[in-house]
Each structure stands twice: as C-alpha cells, then as structure tokens.
Design an enzyme around this catalytic site. Sequence first.
Site, PDB file in Angstrom:
ATOM      1  CG  ASP A 133      36.599  42.934  77.702  1.00 13.52           C
ATOM      2  OD1 ASP A 133      36.737  43.932  76.969  1.00 13.52           O
ATOM      3  OD2 ASP A 133      35.875  42.930  78.706  1.00 13.52           O
ATOM      4  CD  GLN A 263      36.107  50.051  72.848  1.00  9.93           C
ATOM      5  OE1 GLN A 263      37.109  49.427  73.131  1.00  9.93           O
ATOM      6  NE2 GLN A 263      35.521  50.868  73.705  1.00  9.93           N
TER       7      GLN A 263
END
Length: 336
Positions: A133, A263
Amino acid sequence: MKIGILTSGGDCPGINATIRGVCKVAINHYGMEVVGIHSGFQGLIDKDVEILTEKSLSGLLNQGGTILGTSREKPFKKKDLDAGYDKPGIIARNIQELGLDCVVCIGGNGTQKTAARFAEIGVNIVSVPKTIDNDIWGTDLSFGFDTAVSIATDAIDRLHSTASSHKRVMVIEVMGHKAGWIALYSGMAGGGDVILIPEIPYDIKSIGETILNRIKKGKTYSIVVVAEGILGDGRRRVGEYIAQEIEYETGIESRETVLGYIQRGGAPTSFDRNLATRMGGHAAELIANGQFGRMIALKGNEITSLPLNEVAGKLNLVTEDHDLVIQGRRMGVCFG
C-alpha cells in the site's frame, strides 16, 4: 552477535529478498549468527525458531511470500493485557533466553507500532517497512509497492480491450484501505479515465458526466480505477457499488473486476528485489553499529533510518498536490 528476524502482518512480494539481504550481510560481512522466528510475534511467544544459514537463503531473491511464515499477532493488544496475559513480558524473556542481541521486524504499520512499543521497554529492535500500500510514514517507498503497481497496471491494460470491444465502462478495484497509492500509480500508468482514492472525495454525478462527455467526444468506453477504501454503501464491495451507480447514472453497461490478493502474490519486480536487498543490508549495518529502535527508510535514492517512535501511528497518504494528481487532472483524468 546473535540476531533474530521475523515477518509480521500480510504477505508481500520482496519479504524473502529482505530476509536474504539481512542474513547475507549479517553472516558474511559481520559474522553474526541469525535465528529465523516463525509466524511473526507468535513465534517469539512459542519460541518457534530455527537457525538460518547460507544454505537457508538459497533461491529466496525472486520467491514470493515468506519462508518464515507470518501472523497478525499483536502482543500489546489491550484485551490480552487486561486479562493478565503479559505477552510483551513473555516475548522479552524469550528474547533474552534465546540470547538475541536484536530482533529485525519486517512488517507494515501494525508491526512498526509493535516494534516501537518493544523499543520503549528496552528490547533492541530494528524494523524494515513492508507494504504494497506504500502507506508507511517516513519512507518514500516500501518494497512490494512497485510489484503491486505492475500487477495492477497489467490488469488495467488487459481490461482496455474488453471495454473497447463491448463499449462498456470497466471498473477495477485495487487494494488500498486508507491510502490510494496503488490506484493512483496503476491508474495513471494504465490510462485510467477515472481514478478514485480514499484521500479525495468523489461525486458519482460528476463521474457520470465525465463518462458521458467522453462518449460525446467519440470515446466509446471508459476505465475506472478505484481503491478498496473509498466510501461505498457498506453492503457491497466498492467496485461493484461504483459500477452499478455509474450504470444507473449513465445507462451504459458497466462491469467490475476485483483484483484482490493477486496484487500481493508472486515474484517481486527487479526494483523491489533491489530495494529489499538494500534495506535488509542496512538493517544489519545498524545492528552492527548498535543503532537500535530505528526503522529503515528510502529517502530520495538514499537508504537511511529514523527513530521508530516517529513512525508509529502515522500514515503516508496521497495529497492533492501530488504531481501525478496534478498532471492527471490537466490531462482530463477525473479524480471524483
């Protein structure tokens, strides 16, 4: 010296490369003994450890996941402490009994906070920031982010052909609960027409108008990239919610794709392998120099470090003056 190393929180491409970087420098350059701790902080509670050698590190550079395993164990959880379960005390004693001079903690925001708490009670800690992130405060980039952006960008590239063939709106939901870095970087790299991130409020009518205006200009399809943490209705995934709202506003067929854990998996990019290697090696250097209670960070092109107590509880968020946001708006990208 004898050091321990653990990985905590979610998995992330580049963890094994970091383990390799720490251990190879620690063993080969500084002559340290390295102990691998299994399952994050839970391994320090259970004394679930193994000695890591040169042989243990073979093949790790491009391997996804973590050979040490991980968990979301948070030793300072209030309900455990209130119940008289002194996990921090148990861990501190076990570190002493194992003869560890320092513990390297590889993890995200929760791990940095836990590491800072241990540093406060006198445990020698060095931490390495890990997250796809990119939301850990104090470092320009975290390893794992470049890989996640590359995976998301590839997915967006592939959606263009389907969107074009069917003259649809394609909505792709990527990871990012509080920070929209993956959505911003992959959305811009993949030619997204609308990019929605948690840091910038959106108006669904404005999004609908953007898509209708594109049709008036002869652009028969649109790509919408959304971070999972944007505001939805709480009953559906935000990708599904945005797709249905766009179809309601515009009358144009809209479909959503949720990229999810893809991801976080697989081999890291070359950039992340090198960043992980540099950060891991610097962690071993800090330990050799007796510099504890610090988190490794990338600033510009330099690997440095900062005190853990400056990192804990803070987030690295996208701001509206970020150059990609500014240039995207100038190019006609709708940010909500």
